[in-house]
Enzyme design. Structure first.
Site, PDB file in Angstrom:
ATOM      1  N   ARG A  25       0.932  -1.114   0.064  1.00  0.00           N
ATOM      2  CA  ARG A  25      -0.002  -0.032   0.047  1.00  0.00           C
ATOM      3  C   ARG A  25       0.792   1.075   0.044  1.00  0.00           C
ATOM      4  O   ARG A  25       0.481   2.327   0.821  1.00  0.00           O
ATOM      5  CB  ARG A  25      -0.872   0.009   1.391  1.00  0.00           C
ATOM      6  N   ARG A  29      -3.667   6.969   0.701  1.00  0.00           N
ATOM      7  CA  ARG A  29      -4.129   8.344   1.444  1.00  0.00           C
ATOM      8  C   ARG A  29      -3.012   8.973   2.339  1.00  0.00           C
ATOM      9  O   ARG A  29      -3.362  10.046   2.621  1.00  0.00           O
ATOM     10  CB  ARG A  29      -5.414   8.052   2.230  1.00  0.00           C
ATOM     11  N   ARG A  38      -7.249  12.290  -5.498  1.00  0.00           N
ATOM     12  CA  ARG A  38      -8.507  11.528  -5.090  1.00  0.00           C
ATOM     13  C   ARG A  38      -9.618  12.609  -4.907  1.00  0.00           C
ATOM     14  O   ARG A  38     -10.835  12.202  -4.950  1.00  0.00           O
ATOM     15  CB  ARG A  38      -8.358  11.133  -3.876  1.00  0.00           C
ATOM     16  N   ASP A  74      -6.787  -2.850  -7.132  1.00  0.00           N
ATOM     17  CA  ASP A  74      -7.440  -3.490  -6.040  1.00  0.00           C
ATOM     18  C   ASP A  74      -7.661  -4.935  -6.103  1.00  0.00           C
ATOM     19  O   ASP A  74      -8.228  -5.107  -7.289  1.00  0.00           O
ATOM     20  CB  ASP A  74      -8.581  -2.740  -5.443  1.00  0.00           C
ATOM     21  N   TYR A 151     -14.692 -11.611   0.582  1.00  0.00           N
ATOM     22  CA  TYR A 151     -15.496 -10.484   0.275  1.00  0.00           C
ATOM     23  C   TYR A 151     -16.659 -10.742  -0.704  1.00  0.00           C
ATOM     24  O   TYR A 151     -17.730 -10.168  -0.436  1.00  0.00           O
ATOM     25  CB  TYR A 151     -14.597  -9.403  -0.629  1.00  0.00           C
TER      26      TYR A 151
HETATM   27  O1  CP3 Z   1       0.068  -1.295  -2.556  1.00  0.00           O
HETATM   28  C1  CP3 Z   1      -0.484  -0.457  -3.445  1.00  0.00           C
HETATM   29  O2  CP3 Z   1       0.103   0.687  -3.404  1.00  0.00           O
HETATM   30  C2  CP3 Z   1      -1.200  -0.791  -4.468  1.00  0.00           C
HETATM   31  C3  CP3 Z   1      -2.601  -0.408  -4.184  1.00  0.00           C
HETATM   32  C4  CP3 Z   1      -3.601  -1.634  -3.638  1.00  0.00           C
HETATM   33  C5  CP3 Z   1      -4.636  -0.904  -3.131  1.00  0.00           C
HETATM   34  N1  CP3 Z   1      -5.414  -2.040  -2.530  1.00  0.00           N
HETATM   35  C6  CP3 Z   1      -5.422   0.367  -3.138  1.00  0.00           C
HETATM   36  C7  CP3 Z   1      -6.423   0.777  -2.316  1.00  0.00           C
HETATM   37  C8  CP3 Z   1      -3.256  -2.916  -3.212  1.00  0.00           C
HETATM   38  C9  CP3 Z   1      -2.050  -3.929  -3.193  1.00  0.00           C
HETATM   39  C10 CP3 Z   1      -4.572  -3.163  -2.554  1.00  0.00           C
HETATM   40  C11 CP3 Z   1      -4.841  -4.653  -1.903  1.00  0.00           C
HETATM   41  C12 CP3 Z   1      -5.965  -4.627  -1.380  1.00  0.00           C
HETATM   42  N2  CP3 Z   1      -7.183  -4.079  -1.314  1.00  0.00           N
HETATM   43  C13 CP3 Z   1      -6.147  -5.705  -0.176  1.00  0.00           C
HETATM   44  C14 CP3 Z   1      -4.901  -6.607   0.264  1.00  0.00           C
HETATM   45  C15 CP3 Z   1      -3.948  -5.885   1.151  1.00  0.00           C
HETATM   46  C16 CP3 Z   1      -4.498  -5.510   2.472  1.00  0.00           C
HETATM   47  O3  CP3 Z   1      -4.159  -4.348   2.660  1.00  0.00           O
HETATM   48  O4  CP3 Z   1      -4.785  -6.726   3.432  1.00  0.00           O
HETATM   49  C17 CP3 Z   1      -7.331  -5.747   0.389  1.00  0.00           C
HETATM   50  C18 CP3 Z   1      -7.943  -6.522   1.519  1.00  0.00           C
HETATM   51  C19 CP3 Z   1      -8.169  -4.623  -0.262  1.00  0.00           C
HETATM   52  C20 CP3 Z   1      -9.502  -4.132  -0.316  1.00  0.00           C
HETATM   53  C21 CP3 Z   1      -9.901  -2.903   0.160  1.00  0.00           C
HETATM   54  N3  CP3 Z   1      -9.548  -1.809  -0.628  1.00  0.00           N
HETATM   55  C22 CP3 Z   1     -10.259  -2.271   1.401  1.00  0.00           C
HETATM   56  C23 CP3 Z   1     -10.481  -3.093   2.699  1.00  0.00           C
HETATM   57  C24 CP3 Z   1     -10.232  -0.907   1.249  1.00  0.00           C
HETATM   58  C25 CP3 Z   1     -10.354   0.201   2.305  1.00  0.00           C
HETATM   59  C26 CP3 Z   1     -11.610   0.725   2.214  1.00  0.00           C
HETATM   60  C27 CP3 Z   1     -11.481   2.174   2.775  1.00  0.00           C
HETATM   61  O5  CP3 Z   1     -12.520   2.726   2.961  1.00  0.00           O
HETATM   62  O6  CP3 Z   1     -10.441   2.449   3.606  1.00  0.00           O
HETATM   63  C28 CP3 Z   1      -9.724  -0.739  -0.214  1.00  0.00           C
HETATM   64  C29 CP3 Z   1      -9.279   0.492  -0.795  1.00  0.00           C
HETATM   65  C30 CP3 Z   1      -8.268   0.998  -1.283  1.00  0.00           C
HETATM   66  N4  CP3 Z   1      -7.506   0.262  -2.102  1.00  0.00           N
HETATM   67  C31 CP3 Z   1      -7.565   2.252  -0.958  1.00  0.00           C
HETATM   68  C32 CP3 Z   1      -6.406   2.059  -1.649  1.00  0.00           C
HETATM   69  C33 CP3 Z   1      -5.012   3.172  -1.889  1.00  0.00           C
HETATM   70  C34 CP3 Z   1      -7.864   3.266   0.083  1.00  0.00           C
HETATM   71  C35 CP3 Z   1      -7.697   4.544  -0.602  1.00  0.00           C
HETATM   72  C36 CP3 Z   1      -8.790   5.260  -1.127  1.00  0.00           C
HETATM   73  O7  CP3 Z   1     -10.267   5.216  -0.762  1.00  0.00           O
HETATM   74  O8  CP3 Z   1      -8.577   6.247  -1.756  1.00  0.00           O
END
Ligand code: CP3
Length: 344
Positions: A25, A29, A38, A74, A151
């Protein structure tokens, strides 16, 4: 002759000039550049538009000096591509609009090709590669079938994983059919990422730690093994990452992966000994340590590097993704410190 980048060399357990560093990640943010983008685009817009996804992928490369880029996407995009509907609700996290609740829902999954429905991800990787001709390698990724299925079935984030476990226990054949479908889709998806230029692949099994070894063996391991066996045909190194999964490390290793990603709960040397030194190891600083004063961060990094003991095959990372609010300056100093401390 071109020198193998440290990240790729470490995944092959070859000696490197310094321990390579990247962060799960690493785009997100906690970075002002990301938040600025964003304001104009949603998360799904950024994922869908190769120019935007490439731009966000490059932000941490410019700001931090890390040894690998991870494509911005994602793990839940495949569920949208498979017609389940995905949105990110403010404060609620991901929402799957039409979750899988019955065997008929598995049977109804459309026969779509990842290359066609998620070709934008491979296209974004190609743009990143073009921008990084002499830069760090690019990692492609997908969620592991269990984590993605959780999910798909729960319809969003969950604490207890009741629906997904209940589905496994009540509908084992539909469960296995779902896992097979997700593996099939993931292989096509990851193949298209490698065709776009991905030089390594990470499989995120973020929630697999909620299973005990017996359930992992019955319901997950056979599928995870097929996934890694098929990825071997792509000839790029693979990283197999789980959270809260110390009790599953040997089983995860048996399923596959050139490197095993450890969370922060297991001391790196102990985890590596369990996995075996014939695999690389990735990890494993607690992401919350990055909120500590610098001397404490440094002390924790040094302790971890002492456990790695200069053995070839360590990729420095956190034990899970960077959290929103993490001070960027600390993240930058981590890279600098690991590079300086491990220079050989
Ligand atoms: O690593 C990186 O920089 C690449 C981008 C990346 C994202 N998601 C972008 C993202 C990667 C590798 C992921 C993987 C991901 N997504 C996982 C596995 C890794 C982990 O953390 O366990 C999971 C479980 C997800 C599912 C997911 N996507 C969740 C639970 C969330 C959070 C929701 C929230 O409201 O915070 C996301 C959203 C997400 N995916 C964001 C980012 C940067 C949050 C930022 C935003 O809303 O702009």
């Amino acid at each position: 002759m071109a020198v193998t980048p440290p990240f790729l060399a470490a995944l092959r357990r070859e000696p490197t000039t310094h321990t390579p560093v990247w962060f799960m990640r690493q785009a997100g943010r906690y970075m002002a550049e990301y938040r600025a983008l964003r304001e104009r685009y949603s998360l799904l817009d950024i994922c869908a538009e190769p120019d935007l996804a490439a731009e966000v992928t490059l932000q941490p490369i410019r700001a931090l000096g890390v040894d690998a880029a991870i494509i911005f996407a994602d793990i839940l995009l495949p569920l949208d591509a498979l017609g389940l509907g995905l949105r990110f609700a403010q404060g609620e996290g991901p929402v799957i609009e039409r979750p899988i609740r019955a065997p008929a829902d598995v049977a109804a999954l459309p026969a779509v090709e990842a290359r066609e429905v998620l070709g934008n991800v491979g296209a974004a990787i190609a743009l990143v590669r073009a921008a990084l001709t002499d830069g760090p390698p690019v990692i492609g990724f997908a969620g592991a079938p269990f984590t993605v299925a959780s999910y798909a079935i729960e319809g969003g984030s969950t604490r207890q994983f009741i629906q997904v476990k209940r589905f496994m226990y009540e509908q084992p054949s539909a469960w296995h059919a779902l896992m097979e479908r997700l593996v099939e889709f993931s292989v096509g998806y990851l193949t298209s990422q490698v065709e776009g230029g991905a030089q390594a692949l990470q499989i995120f099994d973020s929630w697999v730690g909620v299973l005990d070894g017996a359930d992992y063996t019955s319901y997950v391991l056979p599928h995870q093994r097929v996934l890694f066996d098929r990825l071997r045909g792509l000839a790029v190194p693979t990283i197999h990452f789980g959270v809260g999964a110390a009790h599953l490390l040997q089983l995860q290793r048996d399923a596959g992966g050139d490197a095993i990603g450890l969370d922060w709960r297991t001391p790196l040397d102990e985890g590596w000994a369990i996995v075996g030194h014939d695999r690389a190891i990735q990890g494993n600083l607690d992401p919350v340590v990055l909120f500590a004063p610098w001397p404490e961060v440094e002390r924790r990094i040094d302790a971890m590097l002492d456990r790695a003991a200069g053995r070839p095959g360590h990729v420095f990372n956190l034990g899970h993704g960077i959290l929103p609010g993490t001070p960027v300056e600390t993240v930058r100093r981590v890279v600098e410190h690991v590079h300086a401390r491990t220079a050989r």
